[in-house]
Design a protein around this motif. Structure first.
Motif, PDB file in Angstrom:
ATOM      1  N   UNK A  15       0.830  -1.208   0.000  1.00 50.67           N
ATOM      2  CA  UNK A  15       0.000   0.000   0.000  1.00 50.67           C
ATOM      3  C   UNK A  15       0.862   1.256   0.000  1.00 50.67           C
ATOM      4  N   UNK A  16       1.933   1.237   0.781  1.00 50.67           N
ATOM      5  CA  UNK A  16       2.840   2.383   0.799  1.00 50.67           C
ATOM      6  C   UNK A  16       3.506   2.552  -0.556  1.00 50.67           C
ATOM      7  N   UNK A  17       3.876   1.456  -1.188  1.00 51.37           N
ATOM      8  CA  UNK A  17       4.488   1.521  -2.514  1.00 51.37           C
ATOM      9  C   UNK A  17       3.551   2.183  -3.516  1.00 51.37           C
ATOM     10  N   UNK A  18       2.282   1.838  -3.444  1.00 50.71           N
ATOM     11  CA  UNK A  18       1.305   2.456  -4.347  1.00 50.71           C
ATOM     12  C   UNK A  18       1.245   3.964  -4.105  1.00 50.71           C
ATOM     13  N   UNK A  19       1.280   4.375  -2.846  1.00 47.89           N
ATOM     14  CA  UNK A  19       1.287   5.806  -2.530  1.00 47.89           C
ATOM     15  C   UNK A  19       2.560   6.488  -3.026  1.00 47.89           C
ATOM     16  N   UNK A  20       3.663   5.765  -2.978  1.00 47.20           N
ATOM     17  CA  UNK A  20       4.962   6.304  -3.379  1.00 47.20           C
ATOM     18  C   UNK A  20       5.171   6.267  -4.890  1.00 47.20           C
ATOM     19  N   UNK A  21       4.330   5.507  -5.594  1.00 45.80           N
ATOM     20  CA  UNK A  21       4.528   5.330  -7.030  1.00 45.80           C
ATOM     21  C   UNK A  21       5.646   4.356  -7.352  1.00 45.80           C
TER      22      UNK A  21
END
Length: 134
Positions: A15-21
């Motif tokens: 989920x954090x990766x998705x936020x970070x792109x």
């Protein structure tokens, strides 16, 4: 370290990766460096499948975030660079601590690979926050 918790940790990192792109791989290991959970986002590079577990193992074995080990590893060969090709000492690995009576010991590690060093660290921190609030 149990599978359910390790899976939740991986999910937090994704989920954090998705936020970070970022497009990442994430691994959670137990105190002995044994893989408990691994997830790879669609499109993640193939190197992350080796690097994420290596970061998790290095963090657990050295009881320090791998970002702290990177300068030592860059200075030359030695135990920080590789131990049977299991240690990866660049940002993205975080040790997981647990209380054992009156002492605190490493219970495992989380490793993330695929983004920039900063993105990997942010994703690993998201996973470790699940551990800390268990």
């Amino acid at each position: 370290m149990d599978l359910e918790l390790a899976l939740r940790m991986c999910e937090a990192a994704l989920k954090q990766a998705a936020r970070e792109g970022a497009v990442i791989s994430v691994a959670v290991v137990d105190a002995g460096g044994h893989l408990v959970s691994f997830q790879r986002m669609e499109g993640a590079g193939f190197a992350g499948a080796s690097l994420a577990p290596g970061k998790a193992c290095a963090a657990a074995a050295h009881r320090r975030p791998t970002a702290e080990l990177a300068p030592t590893a860059a200075s030359g060969p030695g135990e920080y660079l590789s131990w049977h090709d299991r240690f990866v000492c660049v940002g993205g690995g975080i040790p997981l601590w647990a209380d054992y009576g009156e002492t605190e010991r490493v219970a495992g590690g989380v490793g993330v690979s695929g983004g920039t060093a900063e993105q990997d660290v942010a994703c690993a921190e998201a996973a470790s926050s699940v551990w800390r609030t268990r």
